[in-house]
Design a protein around this motif. Structure first.
Motif, PDB file in Angstrom:
ATOM      1  N   GLY A  13      19.559  44.174   8.490  1.00 31.60           N
ATOM      2  CA  GLY A  13      19.691  43.074   8.362  1.00 31.60           C
ATOM      3  C   GLY A  13      21.198  42.793   7.582  1.00 31.60           C
ATOM      4  N   ARG A  14      21.936  42.532   6.854  1.00 35.34           N
ATOM      5  CA  ARG A  14      23.276  43.090   6.105  1.00 35.34           C
ATOM      6  C   ARG A  14      23.339  43.693   5.220  1.00 35.34           C
ATOM      7  NH1 ARG A  14      26.319  37.385   4.676  1.00 35.34           N
ATOM      8  NH2 ARG A  14      27.584  39.416   3.932  1.00 35.34           N
ATOM      9  N   GLU A  15      24.140  45.188   5.528  1.00 36.20           N
ATOM     10  CA  GLU A  15      24.288  45.833   5.265  1.00 36.20           C
ATOM     11  C   GLU A  15      24.835  45.928   3.339  1.00 36.20           C
ATOM     12  OE1 GLU A  15      26.148  50.324   4.828  1.00 36.20           O
ATOM     13  OE2 GLU A  15      25.531  49.784   6.934  1.00 36.20           O
ATOM     14  N   ASP A  16      26.168  44.648   3.471  1.00 35.00           N
ATOM     15  CA  ASP A  16      26.588  44.051   2.249  1.00 35.00           C
ATOM     16  C   ASP A  16      25.469  42.962   0.933  1.00 35.00           C
ATOM     17  OD1 ASP A  16      27.149  42.649   4.070  1.00 35.00           O
ATOM     18  OD2 ASP A  16      29.297  42.160   3.388  1.00 35.00           O
ATOM     19  N   GLY A  17      25.185  42.284   2.563  1.00 39.59           N
ATOM     20  CA  GLY A  17      23.877  41.095   1.977  1.00 39.59           C
ATOM     21  C   GLY A  17      23.024  41.400   0.525  1.00 39.59           C
ATOM     22  N   PRO A  18      22.747  40.152   0.350  1.00 39.38           N
ATOM     23  CA  PRO A  18      21.724  40.544  -0.961  1.00 39.38           C
ATOM     24  C   PRO A  18      20.563  41.137  -0.330  1.00 39.38           C
ATOM     25  CG  PRO A  18      22.915  38.179  -1.096  1.00 39.38           C
ATOM     26  CD  PRO A  18      23.210  38.901   0.164  1.00 39.38           C
ATOM     27  N   VAL A  19      19.785  41.881  -1.649  1.00 38.57           N
ATOM     28  CA  VAL A  19      18.519  42.464  -1.702  1.00 38.57           C
ATOM     29  C   VAL A  19      17.663  41.428  -1.458  1.00 38.57           C
ATOM     30  CG1 VAL A  19      16.914  44.859  -1.606  1.00 38.57           C
ATOM     31  CG2 VAL A  19      19.499  44.809  -1.426  1.00 38.57           C
ATOM     32  N   VAL A  20      16.893  41.543   0.052  1.00 36.42           N
ATOM     33  CA  VAL A  20      14.734  40.433  -0.249  1.00 36.42           C
ATOM     34  C   VAL A  20      14.431  41.564   0.063  1.00 36.42           C
ATOM     35  CG1 VAL A  20      13.985  39.212   1.097  1.00 36.42           C
ATOM     36  CG2 VAL A  20      16.381  38.778   0.726  1.00 36.42           C
ATOM     37  N   LEU A  40      16.068  35.932   8.529  1.00 41.07           N
ATOM     38  CA  LEU A  40      16.644  36.298   7.012  1.00 41.07           C
ATOM     39  C   LEU A  40      17.665  37.819   7.359  1.00 41.07           C
ATOM     40  CD1 LEU A  40      13.556  36.719   4.685  1.00 41.07           C
ATOM     41  CD2 LEU A  40      15.088  35.012   5.084  1.00 41.07           C
ATOM     42  N   ALA A  41      18.032  38.562   8.311  1.00 40.48           N
ATOM     43  CA  ALA A  41      18.493  39.264   8.583  1.00 40.48           C
ATOM     44  C   ALA A  41      20.083  39.337   8.621  1.00 40.48           C
ATOM     45  CB  ALA A  41      17.974  40.649   9.613  1.00 40.48           C
ATOM     46  N   GLY A  42      20.585  38.193   9.610  1.00 36.18           N
ATOM     47  CA  GLY A  42      21.948  37.838   9.812  1.00 36.18           C
ATOM     48  C   GLY A  42      22.255  37.339   8.311  1.00 36.18           C
ATOM     49  N   GLU A  43      21.534  37.272   6.981  1.00 38.32           N
ATOM     50  CA  GLU A  43      22.238  37.307   5.625  1.00 38.32           C
ATOM     51  C   GLU A  43      22.233  37.487   4.200  1.00 38.32           C
ATOM     52  OE1 GLU A  43      22.157  32.899   2.573  1.00 38.32           O
ATOM     53  OE2 GLU A  43      20.960  32.817   4.853  1.00 38.32           O
ATOM     54  N   PHE A  44      20.634  38.841   4.967  1.00 38.34           N
ATOM     55  CA  PHE A  44      20.703  39.120   3.787  1.00 38.34           C
ATOM     56  C   PHE A  44      20.011  41.024   4.361  1.00 38.34           C
ATOM     57  CE2 PHE A  44      18.680  35.389   2.429  1.00 38.34           C
ATOM     58  CZ  PHE A  44      19.191  35.062   1.859  1.00 38.34           C
ATOM     59  N   ARG A  45      19.682  41.719   3.003  1.00 38.09           N
ATOM     60  CA  ARG A  45      19.493  42.996   3.152  1.00 38.09           C
ATOM     61  C   ARG A  45      18.239  43.180   3.041  1.00 38.09           C
ATOM     62  NH1 ARG A  45      20.666  47.932  -0.257  1.00 38.09           N
ATOM     63  NH2 ARG A  45      19.665  50.618   1.725  1.00 38.09           N
ATOM     64  N   VAL A  46      17.554  43.201   4.363  1.00 37.89           N
ATOM     65  CA  VAL A  46      15.690  43.068   4.455  1.00 37.89           C
ATOM     66  C   VAL A  46      14.929  44.466   4.102  1.00 37.89           C
ATOM     67  CG1 VAL A  46      14.208  42.385   5.862  1.00 37.89           C
ATOM     68  CG2 VAL A  46      16.029  41.381   5.695  1.00 37.89           C
TER      69      VAL A  46
END
Length: 266
Positions: A13-20, A40-46
Protein backbone atom coordinates in the motif's frame (compact mmCIF):
# COMPACT_ATOMS: atom_id res chain seq x y z
CA UNK A 1 14.50 -13.92 16.41
CA UNK A 2 13.72 -11.87 13.34
CA UNK A 3 10.09 -10.90 14.02
CA UNK A 4 9.39 -10.18 10.36
CA UNK A 5 10.39 -13.74 9.46
CA UNK A 6 8.76 -15.23 12.55
CA UNK A 7 5.34 -13.87 11.61
CA UNK A 8 5.86 -13.67 7.83
CA UNK A 9 5.15 -9.94 7.94
CA UNK A 10 4.33 -8.25 4.64
CA UNK A 11 3.74 -4.55 4.02
CA UNK A 12 1.94 -3.09 1.03
CA UNK A 13 0.00 0.00 0.00
CA UNK A 14 0.87 3.66 0.40
CA UNK A 15 4.20 4.02 2.16
CA UNK A 16 3.15 7.34 3.72
CA UNK A 17 -0.48 6.35 4.36
CA UNK A 18 -2.16 5.73 7.72
CA UNK A 19 -1.32 2.27 9.04
CA UNK A 20 -3.85 -0.56 8.98
CA UNK A 21 -2.80 -3.91 10.48
CA UNK A 22 -4.88 -6.92 9.42
CA UNK A 23 -4.90 -9.94 11.74
CA UNK A 24 -6.48 -13.26 10.69
CA UNK A 25 -8.48 -15.77 12.73
CA UNK A 26 -8.05 -19.41 13.71
CA UNK A 27 -7.14 -21.82 10.93
CA UNK A 28 -6.41 -19.01 8.49
CA UNK A 29 -3.50 -16.86 7.33
CA UNK A 30 -2.98 -13.43 5.81
CA UNK A 31 -4.21 -14.70 2.44
CA UNK A 32 -7.74 -14.45 3.82
CA UNK A 33 -7.44 -10.67 3.43
CA UNK A 34 -6.49 -10.78 -0.25
CA UNK A 35 -9.82 -9.35 -1.49
CA UNK A 36 -9.79 -6.50 1.04
CA UNK A 37 -6.12 -5.56 0.81
CA UNK A 38 -6.19 -4.06 -2.74
CA UNK A 39 -9.09 -1.80 -1.76
CA UNK A 40 -7.23 -0.50 1.29
CA UNK A 41 -3.79 -0.33 -0.32
CA UNK A 42 -4.57 2.72 -2.43
CA UNK A 43 -5.08 4.83 0.68
CA UNK A 44 -3.37 3.06 3.58
CA UNK A 45 -0.11 1.37 4.50
CA UNK A 46 -1.34 -2.19 5.02
CA UNK A 47 0.55 -4.58 7.30
CA UNK A 48 -0.28 -8.28 7.19
CA UNK A 49 1.17 -11.20 9.12
CA UNK A 50 0.61 -14.83 10.03
CA UNK A 51 0.15 -15.86 13.64
CA UNK A 52 2.86 -18.26 14.76
CA UNK A 53 1.64 -21.75 13.88
CA UNK A 54 -0.30 -20.48 10.87
CA UNK A 55 0.44 -19.80 7.20
CA UNK A 56 4.09 -19.20 6.41
CA UNK A 57 5.15 -18.21 9.90
CA UNK A 58 8.33 -19.76 11.24
CA UNK A 59 7.32 -23.11 12.80
CA UNK A 60 10.44 -23.10 14.98
CA UNK A 61 9.01 -20.08 16.83
CA UNK A 62 5.99 -22.03 18.05
CA UNK A 63 5.91 -22.69 21.77
CA UNK A 64 2.95 -24.47 23.33
CA UNK A 65 3.13 -22.63 26.65
CA UNK A 66 3.24 -19.19 24.99
CA UNK A 67 0.43 -19.91 22.56
CA UNK A 68 -1.88 -21.63 25.02
CA UNK A 69 -3.02 -18.13 25.93
CA UNK A 70 -4.16 -15.21 23.79
CA UNK A 71 -1.63 -13.13 25.73
CA UNK A 72 1.15 -14.77 23.71
CA UNK A 73 -0.43 -13.67 20.45
CA UNK A 74 -1.07 -10.17 21.81
CA UNK A 75 2.61 -9.91 22.73
CA UNK A 76 3.51 -10.86 19.15
CA UNK A 77 1.32 -8.04 17.82
CA UNK A 78 3.10 -5.53 20.04
CA UNK A 79 6.52 -6.86 19.01
CA UNK A 80 5.59 -6.46 15.33
CA UNK A 81 4.49 -2.88 15.99
CA UNK A 82 7.74 -2.11 17.81
CA UNK A 83 9.94 -3.76 15.17
CA UNK A 84 8.29 -1.78 12.35
CA UNK A 85 7.94 1.32 14.56
CA UNK A 86 4.22 1.48 13.81
CA UNK A 87 2.24 4.37 15.28
CA UNK A 88 -1.40 5.43 15.05
CA UNK A 89 -2.31 1.90 14.01
CA UNK A 90 -5.83 0.88 13.10
CA UNK A 91 -5.75 -2.76 14.14
CA UNK A 92 -8.29 -4.99 12.42
CA UNK A 93 -8.77 -8.30 14.18
CA UNK A 94 -10.95 -11.01 12.66
CA UNK A 95 -12.65 -13.53 14.96
CA UNK A 96 -10.19 -14.57 17.70
CA UNK A 97 -7.80 -11.81 16.61
CA UNK A 98 -10.42 -9.29 17.70
CA UNK A 99 -9.76 -10.36 21.29
CA UNK A 100 -6.01 -10.40 20.62
CA UNK A 101 -6.40 -6.71 19.73
CA UNK A 102 -8.47 -6.13 22.85
CA UNK A 103 -5.55 -7.47 24.90
CA UNK A 104 -2.80 -5.69 22.96
CA UNK A 105 -4.19 -2.15 22.73
CA UNK A 106 -4.37 -1.42 26.49
CA UNK A 107 -0.73 -2.51 26.87
CA UNK A 108 0.56 0.23 24.56
CA UNK A 109 -2.42 2.47 23.74
CA UNK A 110 -0.14 5.17 22.33
CA UNK A 111 0.52 2.93 19.31
CA UNK A 112 -3.14 2.42 18.44
CA UNK A 113 -5.44 4.90 16.71
CA UNK A 114 -8.32 2.44 16.92
CA UNK A 115 -9.57 -1.14 16.80
CA UNK A 116 -11.86 -2.80 14.26
CA UNK A 117 -13.28 -5.98 15.77
CA UNK A 118 -14.56 -8.08 12.86
CA UNK A 119 -16.96 -10.89 13.86
CA UNK A 120 -15.67 -10.83 17.45
CA UNK A 121 -16.59 -13.09 20.34
CA UNK A 122 -15.23 -12.54 23.86
CA UNK A 123 -16.58 -15.97 24.87
CA UNK A 124 -18.16 -18.70 22.78
CA UNK A 125 -19.83 -20.39 25.76
CA UNK A 126 -23.29 -19.43 27.04
CA UNK A 127 -23.20 -18.22 30.63
CA UNK A 128 -26.37 -17.11 32.40
CA UNK A 129 -27.87 -14.26 30.40
CA UNK A 130 -24.81 -14.11 28.15
CA UNK A 131 -25.32 -15.94 24.87
CA UNK A 132 -22.06 -16.96 23.25
CA UNK A 133 -23.77 -19.38 20.89
CA UNK A 134 -22.56 -22.69 22.35
CA UNK A 135 -22.98 -24.72 25.52
CA UNK A 136 -19.90 -25.90 27.37
CA UNK A 137 -20.70 -29.44 26.18
CA UNK A 138 -20.90 -28.21 22.58
CA UNK A 139 -17.41 -26.73 22.78
CA UNK A 140 -15.92 -29.79 24.45
CA UNK A 141 -17.45 -32.01 21.76
CA UNK A 142 -16.08 -29.71 19.06
CA UNK A 143 -12.60 -29.81 20.55
CA UNK A 144 -12.65 -33.58 21.08
CA UNK A 145 -13.64 -34.06 17.44
CA UNK A 146 -10.88 -31.70 16.32
CA UNK A 147 -8.25 -33.48 18.42
CA UNK A 148 -9.22 -36.97 17.26
CA UNK A 149 -9.46 -36.20 13.53
CA UNK A 150 -8.33 -32.71 12.61
CA UNK A 151 -8.61 -33.10 8.84
CA UNK A 152 -12.06 -34.65 9.09
CA UNK A 153 -13.16 -31.93 11.49
CA UNK A 154 -11.87 -29.28 9.10
CA UNK A 155 -13.80 -30.66 6.14
CA UNK A 156 -17.04 -30.63 8.15
CA UNK A 157 -16.67 -27.42 10.15
CA UNK A 158 -15.05 -25.04 7.66
CA UNK A 159 -18.10 -24.85 5.37
CA UNK A 160 -20.34 -24.33 8.41
CA UNK A 161 -18.15 -21.49 9.65
CA UNK A 162 -17.96 -19.91 6.21
CA UNK A 163 -21.70 -20.16 5.55
CA UNK A 164 -22.88 -19.23 2.05
CA UNK A 165 -23.75 -22.81 1.01
CA UNK A 166 -24.73 -21.49 -2.41
CA UNK A 167 -21.06 -20.56 -2.90
CA UNK A 168 -19.28 -23.84 -2.02
CA UNK A 169 -15.94 -22.55 -3.29
CA UNK A 170 -15.74 -20.33 -0.17
CA UNK A 171 -16.14 -23.30 2.16
CA UNK A 172 -13.57 -25.23 0.16
CA UNK A 173 -11.09 -22.40 0.50
CA UNK A 174 -11.50 -22.29 4.26
CA UNK A 175 -11.25 -26.08 4.44
CA UNK A 176 -7.98 -25.98 2.52
CA UNK A 177 -6.68 -23.23 4.80
CA UNK A 178 -7.50 -25.29 7.88
CA UNK A 179 -5.88 -28.36 6.37
CA UNK A 180 -2.63 -26.49 5.65
CA UNK A 181 -2.24 -25.75 9.37
CA UNK A 182 -0.09 -28.12 11.42
CA UNK A 183 -2.63 -30.22 13.39
CA UNK A 184 -0.53 -30.18 16.56
CA UNK A 185 -0.41 -26.38 16.58
CA UNK A 186 -4.02 -26.07 15.43
CA UNK A 187 -5.25 -28.14 18.37
CA UNK A 188 -3.60 -25.77 20.83
CA UNK A 189 -4.84 -22.65 19.02
CA UNK A 190 -8.36 -24.11 18.90
CA UNK A 191 -8.47 -24.67 22.66
CA UNK A 192 -7.08 -21.18 23.20
CA UNK A 193 -9.68 -19.73 20.85
CA UNK A 194 -12.79 -21.53 22.00
CA UNK A 195 -12.08 -21.69 25.75
CA UNK A 196 -10.86 -18.12 26.31
CA UNK A 197 -13.17 -15.74 28.16
CA UNK A 198 -12.27 -12.11 27.50
CA UNK A 199 -15.52 -10.48 28.58
CA UNK A 200 -13.88 -8.66 31.47
CA UNK A 201 -11.07 -7.39 29.22
CA UNK A 202 -13.44 -5.36 27.04
CA UNK A 203 -13.72 -2.60 29.65
CA UNK A 204 -9.95 -2.02 29.44
CA UNK A 205 -10.12 -0.79 25.84
CA UNK A 206 -9.72 2.99 25.73
CA UNK A 207 -9.04 3.58 22.02
CA UNK A 208 -11.84 4.23 19.49
CA UNK A 209 -13.42 0.93 18.49
CA UNK A 210 -15.65 -0.28 15.67
CA UNK A 211 -17.46 -3.58 16.15
CA UNK A 212 -18.42 -5.21 12.84
CA UNK A 213 -20.81 -8.15 12.95
CA UNK A 214 -22.46 -10.22 10.24
CA UNK A 215 -26.23 -10.43 10.08
CA UNK A 216 -26.06 -14.25 9.86
CA UNK A 217 -23.08 -15.79 11.67
CA UNK A 218 -23.07 -19.34 13.04
CA UNK A 219 -20.12 -18.64 15.36
CA UNK A 220 -20.95 -15.18 16.67
CA UNK A 221 -24.69 -14.51 17.11
CA UNK A 222 -26.03 -10.96 16.97
CA UNK A 223 -26.24 -10.77 20.76
CA UNK A 224 -22.44 -10.98 20.92
CA UNK A 225 -21.92 -7.87 18.80
CA UNK A 226 -24.24 -5.87 21.02
CA UNK A 227 -22.51 -7.22 24.14
CA UNK A 228 -19.09 -6.11 22.88
CA UNK A 229 -20.42 -2.69 21.86
CA UNK A 230 -22.04 -2.15 25.24
CA UNK A 231 -18.85 -3.00 27.17
CA UNK A 232 -16.33 -0.95 25.21
CA UNK A 233 -17.00 2.67 26.09
CA UNK A 234 -17.79 4.82 23.07
CA UNK A 235 -17.62 1.96 20.57
CA UNK A 236 -19.84 1.71 17.49
CA UNK A 237 -21.57 -1.37 16.10
CA UNK A 238 -22.04 -1.93 12.37
CA UNK A 239 -23.99 -4.91 11.00
CA UNK A 240 -23.02 -6.16 7.55
CA UNK A 241 -25.76 -7.78 5.50
CA UNK A 242 -23.52 -10.80 5.22
CA UNK A 243 -23.74 -14.54 5.81
CA UNK A 244 -21.08 -16.56 7.61
CA UNK A 245 -18.12 -15.72 9.81
CA UNK A 246 -15.65 -14.51 7.17
CA UNK A 247 -17.05 -11.39 5.46
CA UNK A 248 -13.62 -10.41 4.15
CA UNK A 249 -14.10 -13.31 1.71
CA UNK A 250 -17.87 -13.48 1.29
CA UNK A 251 -18.53 -9.70 1.24
CA UNK A 252 -15.16 -8.00 0.72
CA UNK A 253 -16.49 -4.68 -0.62
CA UNK A 254 -18.66 -3.71 2.36
CA UNK A 255 -16.04 -5.11 4.74
CA UNK A 256 -13.26 -3.01 3.21
CA UNK A 257 -15.46 0.09 3.22
CA UNK A 258 -16.31 -0.34 6.90
CA UNK A 259 -12.60 -0.62 7.74
CA UNK A 260 -11.60 2.31 5.51
CA UNK A 261 -14.34 4.63 6.78
CA UNK A 262 -13.31 4.01 10.36
CA UNK A 263 -9.57 4.33 9.65
CA UNK A 264 -10.04 7.60 7.75
CA UNK A 265 -11.70 9.15 10.79
CA UNK A 266 -8.73 8.44 13.00
Amino acid sequence: MDIVRRNNVTVTGREDGPVVVLAHGFGCDQNMWRLVTPVLAGEFRVVLFDHVGSGDSDPSAWDEARYSSLEGYAQDVLEICRELDLRDVTFVGHSVSAMIGVLAAPREPERFAGLVLLAPSPSYIDDGEYRGGFSEADIEELLESLESNYLGWSSVMAPVIMGNPDRPELGEELTNSFCRTDPRMARVFARTTFLSDNREDLAGVTVPTLVVECAHDTLAPREVGAFVRDRIAGSTLVTLDAHGHCPQLSDPGPTAEAIASFARAR
